[in-house]
Design an enzyme around this catalytic site. Sequence first.
Site, PDB file in Angstrom:
ATOM      1  CD  GLN A 125      -1.132  -0.155   3.732  1.00 14.63           C
ATOM      2  OE1 GLN A 125      -1.519  -1.280   4.000  1.00 14.63           O
ATOM      3  NE2 GLN A 125      -1.464   0.915   4.442  1.00 14.63           N
ATOM      4  CB  CYS A 148      -4.327  -1.227   5.665  1.00 14.62           C
ATOM      5  SG  CYS A 148      -5.395  -0.509   6.929  1.00 14.62           S
ATOM      6  CG  HIS A 198      -2.664  -2.588   9.500  1.00 17.04           C
ATOM      7  ND1 HIS A 198      -2.629  -1.834   8.347  1.00 17.04           N
ATOM      8  CD2 HIS A 198      -1.929  -3.714   9.226  1.00 17.04           C
ATOM      9  CE1 HIS A 198      -1.893  -2.448   7.433  1.00 17.04           C
ATOM     10  NE2 HIS A 198      -1.471  -3.599   7.929  1.00 17.04           N
ATOM     11  CG  ASN A 206       0.946  -6.220   6.597  1.00 18.67           C
ATOM     12  OD1 ASN A 206      -0.119  -5.612   6.491  1.00 18.67           O
ATOM     13  ND2 ASN A 206       1.984  -5.689   7.211  1.00 18.67           N
TER      14      ASN A 206
END
Length: 459
Positions: free
Chosen positions: A74, A80, A378, A401
């Site tokens: 990102q 996110c 997040h 992630n």
Amino acid sequence: MASQFRPGTKSALSLADIDQRRLHYAGDNTNRMRHLALAKGDVTEALLSFDCIKKTPHIFNTTIPIEGAPITAQKSSGRCWIFAATNVLRLPIMKNYNLDRFELSQQYLFYFDKLEKANYFLEHIIDTADREIDDRLVQRLLLAPMSDGGQWDMLYNLVKKYGIVPQVLYPDTWNAENSRHMRVILQTKLREYAVTLRALTRSGDAEAVSLKKDEQMEHIQHILTTLLGVPPELDEEFVWEYTNKEKQVFELRSTPIDFAKAVTEADSEYDMNSMVSLVHDPRSKLYTLLTVERLGNIIGGRNVTYINVEMTVLRTACVDMIKAGLPVFFGCDFGKFRHRNKGILDLSVFDYQIGLGTTLLAQSKADRLRSGESKMTHAMILTGVHLDLDTGKPIRWRVQNSHGPESGDKGYLVMTDDWMSEFMYQAVVNKKFLCGNVRDILLEEPVVLPLWDPMGALA
């Protein structure tokens, strides 16, 4: 002799006390060793527990069959939640078209989220124009007219209205990857517009308000398009050329809405309509439906709602999803007890007791929420879990992630189950993995939390 505390009085720091503590610290060899060890560099590197590294390997005995590739990044943006969601939504497309690598356009959803949030903000400014500008709600609206963050229900609204497109058709610009300056420009304009609309609304001229807001939104869209580029047309077919795993080349013609049917049709295993958001908020009554006042992105869209459950219910649903081969979108407090390079989320990853003579886990989860110490910051996805072979209970979790492949195991993190209990707040799961009494909560009237509540935090 220390003075006795009396309610209503304020006590200044005593120079004598400060000096006494200084001398006490300097005379203790343990304290001096701590200073030598911790004052010369990154405290987290000095306090990193090697025992923690040994007990949290990136090994999992239960994983989903397709995790998706590549690991996304990102960059310097607060997207996110869009990356986590598109990392989930790309999987049925990869399966359907036999792909080994694929990304959906994150910027496509980002563009329309910004546009919709601007309209959402201005409509709520008009709606609250009868309140004074220093009213707490008005001030909260003005504090963040348009953040980068979001929630699963906001993503649902965007996909239902605008569909999705492959990333190659609307790739990231620099301003999407480095969104701060664009956000500052847009928020400055929106606060300016808010003052104008409040005055017009108070004057009672509804037509003038409507015309002025349309003019403002046209300018917002102009700025957005200048910085992000013209997005694909909503009603026109796009042409997507792709190569499958067998190196065969294909061409697909579709519209954004039709392309989204893989994740919006009822017969899809990734059907967004069947996904619900579970949260664990120990401050609030369990097994209730929660929503947050004026939190959203699309006027007329689905409200942000959560079913507040015990952590055991949330955890079990996550395990069942992964066993069924499905990833789990989740929201957490990402900054707590995390080693960036090792990709470890573990309550014991840093030995604060040895290094500083204290612990950072004295508060309960509920008190951390109450005191502002913790909230959702997040969003990521779960793609695996390591289960105890005897009890079947989770030991650690595999996390994909969106910070690129540099940290952890090529972009994958390992999260201990204890860390999950303390710092995971939300998991989005299919309703079929919930028992009937939990599903029935969706039919209840939600408890409305104020906009400034921690559950209103945007990942």
